[in-house]
Design an enzyme around this catalytic site. Sequence first.
Site, PDB file in Angstrom:
ATOM      1  N   SER B  21      -4.612   5.652  -1.875  1.00 40.60           N
ATOM      2  CA  SER B  21      -4.220   5.304  -3.399  1.00 40.60           C
ATOM      3  C   SER B  21      -3.442   3.901  -3.668  1.00 40.60           C
ATOM      4  CB  SER B  21      -3.754   6.415  -4.165  1.00 40.60           C
ATOM      5  OG  SER B  21      -3.133   6.352  -5.461  1.00 40.60           O
ATOM      6  N   ASN B  69       6.442  -3.052  -1.338  1.00 38.74           N
ATOM      7  CA  ASN B  69       5.942  -3.285  -2.857  1.00 38.74           C
ATOM      8  C   ASN B  69       6.799  -2.353  -3.763  1.00 38.74           C
ATOM      9  OD1 ASN B  69       4.349  -0.803  -4.249  1.00 38.74           O
ATOM     10  ND2 ASN B  69       4.082  -0.487  -2.140  1.00 38.74           N
ATOM     11  N   GLY B  72       5.116  -0.037  -9.127  1.00 32.82           N
ATOM     12  CA  GLY B  72       5.539   0.677 -10.357  1.00 32.82           C
ATOM     13  C   GLY B  72       4.545   1.393 -11.128  1.00 32.82           C
ATOM     14  N   LEU B  73       3.332   1.758 -10.357  1.00 27.83           N
ATOM     15  CA  LEU B  73       2.417   2.661 -10.975  1.00 27.83           C
ATOM     16  C   LEU B  73       1.882   2.028 -12.204  1.00 27.83           C
ATOM     17  CD1 LEU B  73       3.721   6.415 -10.181  1.00 27.83           C
ATOM     18  CD2 LEU B  73       2.269   4.850  -8.844  1.00 27.83           C
ATOM     19  N   ASN B  99      -5.913  10.153  -7.767  1.00 26.73           N
ATOM     20  CA  ASN B  99      -4.797  10.500  -7.676  1.00 26.73           C
ATOM     21  C   ASN B  99      -3.871  10.277  -8.947  1.00 26.73           C
ATOM     22  OD1 ASN B  99      -2.132   9.250  -7.197  1.00 26.73           O
ATOM     23  ND2 ASN B  99      -2.411   9.510  -4.989  1.00 26.73           N
ATOM     24  N   CYS B 130       5.919   8.561  -4.944  1.00 28.06           N
ATOM     25  CA  CYS B 130       6.052   7.128  -4.997  1.00 28.06           C
ATOM     26  C   CYS B 130       7.598   6.815  -5.242  1.00 28.06           C
ATOM     27  CB  CYS B 130       5.276   6.798  -6.388  1.00 28.06           C
ATOM     28  SG  CYS B 130       5.487   4.767  -6.373  1.00 28.06           S
ATOM     29  N   THR B 192       4.840   5.595   1.437  1.00 30.44           N
ATOM     30  CA  THR B 192       5.542   4.303   1.933  1.00 30.44           C
ATOM     31  C   THR B 192       6.941   4.601   2.241  1.00 30.44           C
ATOM     32  OG1 THR B 192       5.984   3.794  -0.431  1.00 30.44           O
ATOM     33  CG2 THR B 192       4.217   2.505   0.754  1.00 30.44           C
ATOM     34  N   GLY B 243      -0.515   2.600   7.798  1.00 32.07           N
ATOM     35  CA  GLY B 243      -0.368   1.510   8.796  1.00 32.07           C
ATOM     36  C   GLY B 243      -2.008   1.468   9.611  1.00 32.07           C
TER      37      GLY B 243
HETATM   38  C1  LIG Z   1       0.718  -2.104  -3.308  1.00 29.99           C
HETATM   39  C2  LIG Z   1       0.629  -0.726  -3.023  1.00 29.99           C
HETATM   40  C3  LIG Z   1       0.623   0.174  -4.079  1.00 29.99           C
HETATM   41  C4  LIG Z   1       0.354   1.414  -4.101  1.00 29.99           C
HETATM   42  N1  LIG Z   1       0.355   2.281  -5.046  1.00 29.99           N
HETATM   43  C5  LIG Z   1       0.306   3.566  -4.715  1.00 29.99           C
HETATM   44  C6  LIG Z   1      -0.201   4.273  -5.878  1.00 29.99           C
HETATM   45  O1  LIG Z   1      -0.578   4.077  -6.735  1.00 29.99           O
HETATM   46  N2  LIG Z   1      -0.266   5.857  -5.469  1.00 29.99           N
HETATM   47  C7  LIG Z   1      -0.015   6.212  -4.189  1.00 29.99           C
HETATM   48  O2  LIG Z   1      -0.190   7.617  -4.264  1.00 29.99           O
HETATM   49  N3  LIG Z   1       0.381   5.454  -3.173  1.00 29.99           N
HETATM   50  C8  LIG Z   1       0.308   4.286  -3.358  1.00 29.99           C
HETATM   51  N4  LIG Z   1       0.734   3.456  -2.382  1.00 29.99           N
HETATM   52  C9  LIG Z   1       0.929   4.053  -1.012  1.00 29.99           C
HETATM   53  C10 LIG Z   1      -0.460   4.111  -0.325  1.00 29.99           C
HETATM   54  O3  LIG Z   1      -1.416   4.733  -0.632  1.00 29.99           O
HETATM   55  C11 LIG Z   1      -0.240   4.402   1.031  1.00 29.99           C
HETATM   56  O4  LIG Z   1       0.309   5.847   1.139  1.00 29.99           O
HETATM   57  C12 LIG Z   1       1.047   3.744   1.910  1.00 29.99           C
HETATM   58  O5  LIG Z   1       0.960   2.171   1.795  1.00 29.99           O
HETATM   59  C13 LIG Z   1       1.092   3.745   3.574  1.00 29.99           C
HETATM   60  O6  LIG Z   1      -0.472   3.294   4.105  1.00 29.99           O
HETATM   61  P1  LIG Z   1      -0.564   1.973   4.715  1.00 29.99           P
HETATM   62  O7  LIG Z   1       0.592   1.892   5.602  1.00 29.99           O
HETATM   63  O8  LIG Z   1      -1.992   2.110   5.112  1.00 29.99           O
HETATM   64  O9  LIG Z   1      -0.387   1.047   3.550  1.00 29.99           O
HETATM   65  C14 LIG Z   1       0.579   2.024  -2.554  1.00 29.99           C
HETATM   66  C15 LIG Z   1       0.923   1.184  -1.493  1.00 29.99           C
HETATM   67  C16 LIG Z   1       1.049  -0.074  -1.626  1.00 29.99           C
HETATM   68  C17 LIG Z   1       1.012  -1.119  -0.315  1.00 29.99           C
END
Ligand SMILES: Cc1cc2nc3c(=O)[nH]c(=O)nc-3n(C[C@H](O)[C@H](O)[C@H](O)COP(=O)(O)O)c2cc1C
Lengths: 302, 302, 269, 269
Positions: B21, B69, B72-73, B99, B130, B192, B243
């Site tokens: 998401s 990041n 802020g949704l 989501n 978040c 994150t 990751g």
């Molecule tokens: C720029 C950005 C925006 C994100 N927005 C959301 C979000 O709207 N809702 C959510 O549940 N997770 C959000 N995430 C979290 C990701 O879905 C994911 O859980 C997190 O980035 C870890 O995975 P990755 O290392 O593969 O990026 C966001 C991550 C990033 C980097």
Amino acid sequence: MIDLTVQIGSLTLKNPVMTASGTFGYAEEFSDLVDLNEIGAIVTKTVTPKPRPGNPPRRIVELPCGMLNSIGLPNVGIDDFIVEKIPFLQSIDTHIIINVAGTDEQGFAECVSRLEDMPGISGYELNFSCPNVKHGTTFSTDPFIAERVTKSVRRSTKRPVFAKLTPNVTSISEIGIACENGGADAVSAINTLIGMSVNTKTRKPKLATITGGYSGPAIKPVALAKVFELACKLSIPVIAIGGIATAQDALEFMIAGATAFQVGTTNFYEPDATLTIKKDLEFYCQENNIPRLADLIGSIQL
Amino acid sequence: MIDLTVQIGSLTLKNPVMTASGTFGYAEEFSDLVDLNEIGAIVTKTVTPKPRPGNPPRRIVELPCGMLNSIGLPNVGIDDFIVEKIPFLQSIDTHIIINVAGTDEQGFAECVSRLEDMPGISGYELNFSCPNVKHGTTFSTDPFIAERVTKSVRRSTKRPVFAKLTPNVTSISEIGIACENGGADAVSAINTLIGMSVNTKTRKPKLATITGGYSGPAIKPVALAKVFELACKLSIPVIAIGGIATAQDALEFMIAGATAFQVGTTNFYEPDATLTIKKDLEFYCQENNIPRLADLIGSIQL
Amino acid sequence: MTLKRLCRSTLENISHVARNTYVLTFRSHFLSHGVSAGQFLEIKVPQCSDILWRRPFSIHNIDPENDLVHVLFHAIGRGTTVLSMLEIGEGVEILGPLGNHFHYDEHLEEAIVVAGGLGIAPFMLMKRELRQRDIKMQLFYGVNSSDHFCALDQFADYATLHLSTDDGSRGYHGVVTDMLIPYLENLSENASKSLFVCGPTPMLRTVQTIAQQYNIAAQVSVETIMACGFGACVGCAVPMKHPVPGKKEYYLACKDGPVFHMHEIVFDD
Amino acid sequence: MTLKRLCRSTLENISHVARNTYVLTFRSHFLSHGVSAGQFLEIKVPQCSDILWRRPFSIHNIDPENDLVHVLFHAIGRGTTVLSMLEIGEGVEILGPLGNHFHYDEHLEEAIVVAGGLGIAPFMLMKRELRQRDIKMQLFYGVNSSDHFCALDQFADYATLHLSTDDGSRGYHGVVTDMLIPYLENLSENASKSLFVCGPTPMLRTVQTIAQQYNIAAQVSVETIMACGFGACVGCAVPMKHPVPGKKEYYLACKDGPVFHMHEIVFDD
Ligand SMILES: Cc1cc2nc3c(=O)[nH]c(=O)nc-3n(C[C@H](O)[C@H](O)[C@H](O)COP(=O)(O)O)c2cc1C
Ligand SMILES: Cc1cc2nc3c(=O)[nH]c(=O)nc-3n(C[C@H](O)[C@H](O)[C@H](O)COP(=O)(O)OP(=O)(O)OC[C@H]3O[C@@H](n4cnc5c(N)ncnc54)[C@H](O)[C@@H]3O)c2cc1C
Ligand SMILES: Cc1cc2nc3c(=O)[nH]c(=O)nc-3n(C[C@H](O)[C@H](O)[C@H](O)COP(=O)(O)OP(=O)(O)OC[C@H]3O[C@@H](n4cnc5c(N)ncnc54)[C@H](O)[C@@H]3O)c2cc1C
Ligand SMILES: Cc1cc2nc3c(=O)[nH]c(=O)nc-3n(C[C@H](O)[C@H](O)[C@H](O)COP(=O)(O)O)c2cc1C
Ligand code: FES
Ligand code: FES
């Protein structure tokens, strides 16, 4: 002349560059590469009341921008430590901080008591947080225990006591406050993050202990957030640890509120990093007309 | 023919590759780069009951092997979402997971109820975690709240519900168990890590919100440890996130116990990563004579 | 033992000597003097800031007259591949010398060297040392296929070669240890002879059994994963054959080794 | 608008055109056709696996007859430094075309271009478009010192140049916007003229004020930090001049831009 000194409780460090426990051995390993006297303070590898052989191999895994370890606190135990390691440490002209751990409240106090009469030791760091030993982290995931152990160590020594915290908690400042209440003179943060790596060929965890401690540049952003949180909530100094490889890294932590900082994983591949960082901090102050490095502490603009 | 299907509760995914998401927009952004129908499941960016403009810039920081990041949704709110985003999503021939997040228990249930009658939606992911919105993480740092919210969503839908967990807790499995008890069909982990970065020139935090969410390859070892912990302690499926950039990364997670996985940050710089990973998983199975990819799930040799 | 130093040098030469195998040569007065066979260097992988650790390599040979040091290596992963693509004149950062070295008993008359694959690396410097001491050298050297053999000519000018390949493309068709047994079988007197071994773990395990069986002294150079190479990380643990349980159960490959007496250690997977 | 694509290409040429400034040329039929001034590309930094994001660059020029695309860039940080050291024949991975582009009103007779430093990049392609449409081009172009000027000859064959340097080493001694004011002051009729602007934020802020003051239409190409370049990360927020509070307060530079009407946006630090 730039003033690099910083103050942690009653200790004046000639500069804020410290070594992180378990990444600088007992200093002797670095003596032909680094002028040890120039380091702000040396923190030794964790010593425990009884000897420990450490974990079986494989103990270390390299990862992009970081590493995992499950060393498991091998050490000769406090008795042999005093005989084998203390004399060399006493010969170094800087602050020596002995990092200690025990499996219970008594363990920590016991190590400290045994060392209390030895000259040439400036203070103690309590390893509340090594994730590689059984029950290693309960001391710093439970604020009550953290406070109790700190108190009992506090009663055993007149020297400064630093509580070293794990980042693997919901609220690091809750634990930090408990340590402050227990009488800690400073907190050191962070120890390693819990991490894991799998060999997809053998389908085995790469580390013999399955999970281990994640360190290096990759954890710096996490460490910075934790140090900032602690600096905002605590009134005792915060000693920053986590992925510090350059003077720029160190400055980020000091601006965010750290009084001093420890160089960890970097020592393995840039064994003179401590002194490079010290020199570069001096350059930075010169170039930016900062007569006193300590003025940067907590200077973050919000 | 290799069987790449995996089962999450009542859902059969044609392959375990999902999108994380907030890193895949509403799929439309990727439609000219990727055959969306080939992805196992698409998880959309978080939608909230009311529209949100998101945080002020600067919202993103690049770091070695990772990024921060504080988006802020931002989203148009559930009403406009239904009008503006749902029709395109319905046109994709794969599972669509919406989501959702709310600032309270009602918020989550409200989003889900509004979507319940729309066809072409396979399930919901609850963004409990978040770290960039006020109180955003209380849902997943407190097991009681996590369970209560999951229960209330559970009552609002017949569709599968995934609870997305934060890693910024002492025990992620405690929260995972609470969600399982609340009726979640799976947990997604991890969101994150909390991280920070400081501009040493201006002495300001690089992100406008001071701290933000750390993602990318740098967090993979932490995610792997959390997924392994969840897989050991929960009986519902675990969807891995954190990751993942290559098929090798994905295999590590599946071997450690993940039933499916989500590609996040990687989408930004390798927009076709989902399908590359899918193809490479297929190659891997071929080369290693694995007829059913799902047999790898939890196959770790301890 | 020589103190270690951080040395900045430049690449004098790099040559492709066998399949995927390179000799890297750099200039360093310090490292080309007073080092011994078995010692190693930790070399930084340039340009890749996500590769943290230096890479450990045996000192392959030295040319003290010209201040040159040679390293023989296999491009096996990302770090060594980057090293293999370095160009002459580029900077290299080296930490060394590290570790202990092979010892020659004063009664030693013949060194029976057993090398598997890149395990050959430390033995060129050993050849130099043996020649200086007038000790005979028997070289048992096995590789997968003949295009993996390195520096045979250079060894041949002093050592007696016993070559094997897994695929039979040159020398004995089979593993190198198969050749060792008949040789030891026919030895009249073992006291003035010693095994010097380096290679993959299965080979080491076999030689360990053979050495015990034929009651011949054996020194082995081991390779473990290393983060530092000088005793700081305590990551390179090698299980002791005779541990003091709960107290001392491991040697450090980088500090107590890399050279051990065969009977002191256990070969894990 | 053209769909974006992931293109693998090879470097046709790289040339050093001004201080620290390079033109990178690669072959791509797709990207050299149907793209417009203001659009940009996201180029992967090769070799560095710790640098995650692609780097955004304006399309500097195209040569559709030869399927070539040119990018003009400044080696300012690690990524662009690596790009500047690429060699002809090396692979480049490019995502594009991205973003919107400059629009020419049907009544437009004169384009008044204001470029600061590397802000010149998109205007070579614009020159091409203006020439095709027979629209006059006034180029106000300021840099720090004369060795930063790029491609003056190429512009001079069509545009009227108004040059400035901060250090007075060529043209007007001062900032480029100082030259703009007298020019606008003397314009008789603004409706058929329009400003096209790209450069550092302080310059943009000044032009914004000037455009309002002289009541002249202005389009600006903005640069923000970008993780993706195509609307996926929502990181490239640009504050709206007229937000809908609590609902829509930001544009996305990569998707709604990079070209905006001057009066639509706010220039943050
Ligand atoms: C720029 C950005 C925006 C994100 N927005 C959301 C979000 O709207 N809702 C959510 O549940 N997770 C959000 N995430 C979290 C990701 O879905 C994911 O859980 C997190 O980035 C870890 O995975 P990755 O290392 O593969 O990026 C966001 C991550 C990033 C980097
Ligand atoms: C004391 C010592 C001396 C050595 N001497 C030589 C030598 O003279 N010539 C030579 O070619 N190699 C030598 N090695 C092995 C060499 O260090 C590794 O091949 C090298 O570090 C691999 O780096 P990489 O980045 O290419 O591989 P990576 O991508 O890091 O790994 C590729 C593969 O090599 C394995 N590996 C990684 N590091 C080591 C290591 N330290 N020891 C053993 N295996 C490893 C990994 O597990 C993996 O399977 C020596 C190792 C030690 C400990
Ligand atoms: C739509 C767009 C078009 C662009 N066109 C061009 C162009 O034609 N020619 C050109 O030389 N540059 C252009 N840029 C800027 C270029 O993308 C950056 O200079 C480049 O990404 C820096 O990469 P680096 O790794 O060298 O620098 P880094 O080491 O990442 O950073 C060095 C410095 O540059 C700043 N920076 C990093 N990324 C950006 C960015 N995306 N925008 C602005 N500043 C940034 C950083 O804050 C830092 O101060 C453009 C940017 C955008 C958004
Ligand atoms: C190999 C290794 C061994 C460590 N041993 C100890 C230890 O004995 N005691 C301790 O308190 N911390 C130990 N640590 C943690 C470090 O002191 C430090 O807190 C952590 O590595 C984060 O800092 P870094 O990223 O700079 O390495 C160890 C870390 C590593 C990598
Ligand atoms: S490699 Fe670090 S102690 Fe041996
Ligand atoms: S750069 Fe990712 S949305 Fe604009």
